[in-house]
Scaffold this motif. Structure first.
Motif, PDB file in Angstrom:
ATOM      1  N   SER A  64     -24.316   7.883 -11.872  1.00 21.46           N
ATOM      2  CA  SER A  64     -23.670   8.187 -10.591  1.00 21.46           C
ATOM      3  C   SER A  64     -22.264   8.756 -10.734  1.00 21.46           C
ATOM      4  O   SER A  64     -21.646   9.110  -9.731  1.00 21.46           O
ATOM      5  CB  SER A  64     -23.617   6.922  -9.727  1.00 21.46           C
ATOM      6  N   ILE A  65     -21.744   8.856 -11.960  1.00 21.24           N
ATOM      7  CA  ILE A  65     -20.361   9.330 -12.139  1.00 21.24           C
ATOM      8  C   ILE A  65     -20.330  10.508 -13.106  1.00 21.24           C
ATOM      9  O   ILE A  65     -21.228  10.684 -13.931  1.00 21.24           O
ATOM     10  CB  ILE A  65     -19.447   8.198 -12.667  1.00 21.24           C
ATOM     11  N   PRO A  66     -19.278  11.355 -13.025  1.00 19.26           N
ATOM     12  CA  PRO A  66     -19.169  12.514 -13.921  1.00 19.26           C
ATOM     13  C   PRO A  66     -19.063  12.079 -15.382  1.00 19.26           C
ATOM     14  O   PRO A  66     -18.598  10.983 -15.690  1.00 19.26           O
ATOM     15  CB  PRO A  66     -17.873  13.194 -13.451  1.00 19.26           C
ATOM     16  N   ASN A  67     -19.471  12.975 -16.255  1.00 20.88           N
ATOM     17  CA  ASN A  67     -19.470  12.676 -17.676  1.00 20.88           C
ATOM     18  C   ASN A  67     -18.067  12.353 -18.187  1.00 20.88           C
ATOM     19  O   ASN A  67     -17.879  11.494 -19.053  1.00 20.88           O
ATOM     20  CB  ASN A  67     -20.055  13.857 -18.466  1.00 20.88           C
ATOM     21  N   GLY A  68     -17.068  13.046 -17.650  1.00 21.26           N
ATOM     22  CA  GLY A  68     -15.694  12.809 -18.075  1.00 21.26           C
ATOM     23  C   GLY A  68     -15.226  11.393 -17.785  1.00 21.26           C
ATOM     24  O   GLY A  68     -14.429  10.817 -18.540  1.00 21.26           O
ATOM     25  N   LEU A  69     -15.692  10.818 -16.696  1.00 21.09           N
ATOM     26  CA  LEU A  69     -15.347   9.439 -16.357  1.00 21.09           C
ATOM     27  C   LEU A  69     -16.247   8.459 -17.100  1.00 21.09           C
ATOM     28  O   LEU A  69     -15.823   7.368 -17.489  1.00 21.09           O
ATOM     29  CB  LEU A  69     -15.481   9.234 -14.844  1.00 21.09           C
ATOM     30  N   ALA A  70     -17.484   8.861 -17.318  1.00 22.59           N
ATOM     31  CA  ALA A  70     -18.431   7.976 -17.997  1.00 22.59           C
ATOM     32  C   ALA A  70     -18.078   7.770 -19.465  1.00 22.59           C
ATOM     33  O   ALA A  70     -18.326   6.700 -20.028  1.00 22.59           O
ATOM     34  CB  ALA A  70     -19.842   8.553 -17.885  1.00 22.59           C
ATOM     35  N   THR A  71     -17.481   8.780 -20.093  1.00 19.83           N
ATOM     36  CA  THR A  71     -17.193   8.705 -21.529  1.00 19.83           C
ATOM     37  C   THR A  71     -16.256   7.551 -21.888  1.00 19.83           C
ATOM     38  O   THR A  71     -16.564   6.766 -22.800  1.00 19.83           O
ATOM     39  CB  THR A  71     -16.640  10.048 -22.038  1.00 19.83           C
ATOM     40  N   PRO A  72     -15.109   7.380 -21.223  1.00 26.69           N
ATOM     41  CA  PRO A  72     -14.257   6.230 -21.570  1.00 26.69           C
ATOM     42  C   PRO A  72     -14.905   4.884 -21.245  1.00 26.69           C
ATOM     43  O   PRO A  72     -14.678   3.893 -21.949  1.00 26.69           O
ATOM     44  CB  PRO A  72     -12.985   6.445 -20.747  1.00 26.69           C
ATOM     45  N   ILE A  73     -15.716   4.839 -20.184  1.00 23.97           N
ATOM     46  CA  ILE A  73     -16.437   3.604 -19.876  1.00 23.97           C
ATOM     47  C   ILE A  73     -17.416   3.286 -20.994  1.00 23.97           C
ATOM     48  O   ILE A  73     -17.545   2.135 -21.419  1.00 23.97           O
ATOM     49  CB  ILE A  73     -17.172   3.734 -18.522  1.00 23.97           C
ATOM     50  N   ARG A  74     -18.075   4.318 -21.484  1.00 20.42           N
ATOM     51  CA  ARG A  74     -19.020   4.136 -22.583  1.00 20.42           C
ATOM     52  C   ARG A  74     -18.307   3.658 -23.856  1.00 20.42           C
ATOM     53  O   ARG A  74     -18.824   2.807 -24.589  1.00 20.42           O
ATOM     54  CB  ARG A  74     -19.751   5.446 -22.843  1.00 20.42           C
ATOM     55  N   THR A  75     -17.128   4.181 -24.111  1.00 18.53           N
ATOM     56  CA  THR A  75     -16.353   3.757 -25.281  1.00 18.53           C
ATOM     57  C   THR A  75     -16.029   2.275 -25.197  1.00 18.53           C
ATOM     58  O   THR A  75     -16.175   1.522 -26.172  1.00 18.53           O
ATOM     59  CB  THR A  75     -15.054   4.572 -25.386  1.00 18.53           C
ATOM     60  N   LEU A  76     -15.596   1.831 -24.024  1.00 20.59           N
ATOM     61  CA  LEU A  76     -15.293   0.414 -23.815  1.00 20.59           C
ATOM     62  C   LEU A  76     -16.569  -0.425 -23.898  1.00 20.59           C
ATOM     63  O   LEU A  76     -16.576  -1.515 -24.502  1.00 20.59           O
ATOM     64  CB  LEU A  76     -14.616   0.234 -22.457  1.00 20.59           C
ATOM     65  N   ASP A  77     -17.622   0.067 -23.279  1.00 17.91           N
ATOM     66  CA  ASP A  77     -18.920  -0.612 -23.298  1.00 17.91           C
ATOM     67  C   ASP A  77     -19.378  -0.842 -24.738  1.00 17.91           C
ATOM     68  O   ASP A  77     -19.824  -1.937 -25.113  1.00 17.91           O
ATOM     69  CB  ASP A  77     -19.937   0.254 -22.545  1.00 17.91           C
ATOM     70  N   THR A  78     -19.270   0.185 -25.574  1.00 16.86           N
ATOM     71  CA  THR A  78     -19.705   0.097 -26.964  1.00 16.86           C
ATOM     72  C   THR A  78     -18.863  -0.907 -27.748  1.00 16.86           C
ATOM     73  O   THR A  78     -19.391  -1.685 -28.553  1.00 16.86           O
ATOM     74  CB  THR A  78     -19.622   1.480 -27.635  1.00 16.86           C
ATOM     75  N   ALA A  79     -17.553  -0.891 -27.495  1.00 19.03           N
ATOM     76  CA  ALA A  79     -16.659  -1.784 -28.226  1.00 19.03           C
ATOM     77  C   ALA A  79     -16.916  -3.252 -27.883  1.00 19.03           C
ATOM     78  O   ALA A  79     -17.013  -4.105 -28.766  1.00 19.03           O
ATOM     79  CB  ALA A  79     -15.208  -1.421 -27.918  1.00 19.03           C
ATOM     80  N   ILE A  80     -17.067  -3.523 -26.593  1.00 17.70           N
ATOM     81  CA  ILE A  80     -17.291  -4.905 -26.163  1.00 17.70           C
ATOM     82  C   ILE A  80     -18.715  -5.340 -26.479  1.00 17.70           C
ATOM     83  O   ILE A  80     -18.969  -6.458 -26.929  1.00 17.70           O
ATOM     84  CB  ILE A  80     -17.022  -5.047 -24.646  1.00 17.70           C
ATOM     85  N   GLY A  81     -19.662  -4.429 -26.259  1.00 17.06           N
ATOM     86  CA  GLY A  81     -21.067  -4.772 -26.443  1.00 17.06           C
ATOM     87  C   GLY A  81     -21.466  -5.002 -27.886  1.00 17.06           C
ATOM     88  O   GLY A  81     -22.512  -5.587 -28.156  1.00 17.06           O
ATOM     89  N   GLY A  82     -20.655  -4.551 -28.823  1.00 17.76           N
ATOM     90  CA  GLY A  82     -20.989  -4.733 -30.225  1.00 17.76           C
ATOM     91  C   GLY A  82     -20.722  -6.120 -30.755  1.00 17.76           C
ATOM     92  O   GLY A  82     -21.028  -6.419 -31.916  1.00 17.76           O
TER      93      GLY A  82
END
Length: 235
Positions: free
Chosen positions: A199-217
């Motif tokens: 539901s959000i642009p790729n530019g906004l999704a990218t930093p969320i994904r970075t945080l998601d990956t860091a915490i989710g690991g």
């Protein structure tokens, strides 16, 4: 199977990739494809069947890498999208799309090296029966994903057009034991649910994904991941 009529509609097939794998959904597409490649490599010259291939995201990718691939799906409209996609690609391997029922696969025993099923088991009304049939036609490996019960997906699952079957780790382990499959590797991912990324642009999704990956690991948060990728071998 849940949502068969919805899934086979022409308008759903035409909009499927755009709605799910555009904008922030590109990150989902990239991660799912990497999960499949990591499990199967080396891909070249392998005989691969994809169950519920849909619009051919994985089948085309694997054929581009030199595999001999068959994509099977119940939806004629989805298969047509896949064939169109394949025509635009320069394939090093071979690719065939077939319409068929995952519960009664039209292939002899041990016909493929690898069978994959992505975005499939959340719709399965009898996952053990489907897994047994996949095992029958595979000589080596089965790769699939599941949506997890203890995840953010459970919050909005009721709002999805066909719902989803959510699995605990113990349920999947029991399925593997019942079907004589050995777990080689399991990867958990996506604390943030797919719906937000789409539901959000790729530019906004990218930093969320970075945080998601860091915490989710981390070991603790792994238990709350939305999806798990399972790489299994025949015993």
């Amino acid at each position: 199977m849940k949502g068969q009529e919805w899934y086979q509609a022409d308008d759903v097939a035409e909009e499927y990739d755009d709605k799910r794998f555009s904008k922030g959904g590109k990150l989902i597409d990239r991660r799912e494809k990497s999960a499949v490649l990591e499990a199967i490599m080396p891909v070249e010259d392998r005989r691969i069947l994809e169950i519920a291939c849909g619009t051919g995201r994985f089948t085309v990718m694997l054929a581009e890498q030199g595999a001999d691939v068959v994509g099977l799906d119940i939806s004629a409209a989805m298969l047509q999208q896949g064939r169109t996609k394949a025509q635009r690609a320069h394939l090093d391997g071979t690719l065939e799309f077939l319409r068929g029922d995952a519960g009664r696969l039209p292939f002899p025993d041990d016909h493929f090296d690898t069978v994959i099923a992505m975005r499939f088991f959340h719709l399965a009304d009898d996952p053990e029966a489907f897994l047994r049939e996949m095992r029958r036609v595979s000589s080596e490996q089965i790769v699939f994903d599941t949506f997890n019960r203890f995840s953010a997906r459970s919050v909005y699952n009721w709002a999805l057009p066909m719902g989803s079957r959510l699995y605990s780790k113990s349920e999947v382990s029991e399925l593997l034991a019942k079907t004589n499959l050995t777990l080689v590797d399991a990867k958990d991912d996506f604390l943030v649910p797919y719906g937000l990324y789409r539901s959000i642009p790729n530019g906004l999704a990218t930093p969320i994904r970075t945080l998601d990956t860091a915490i989710g690991g981390r070991p603790v948060t792994d238990h709350f991941a939305s999806v798990s990728y399972w790489n299994t071998r025949l015993r």
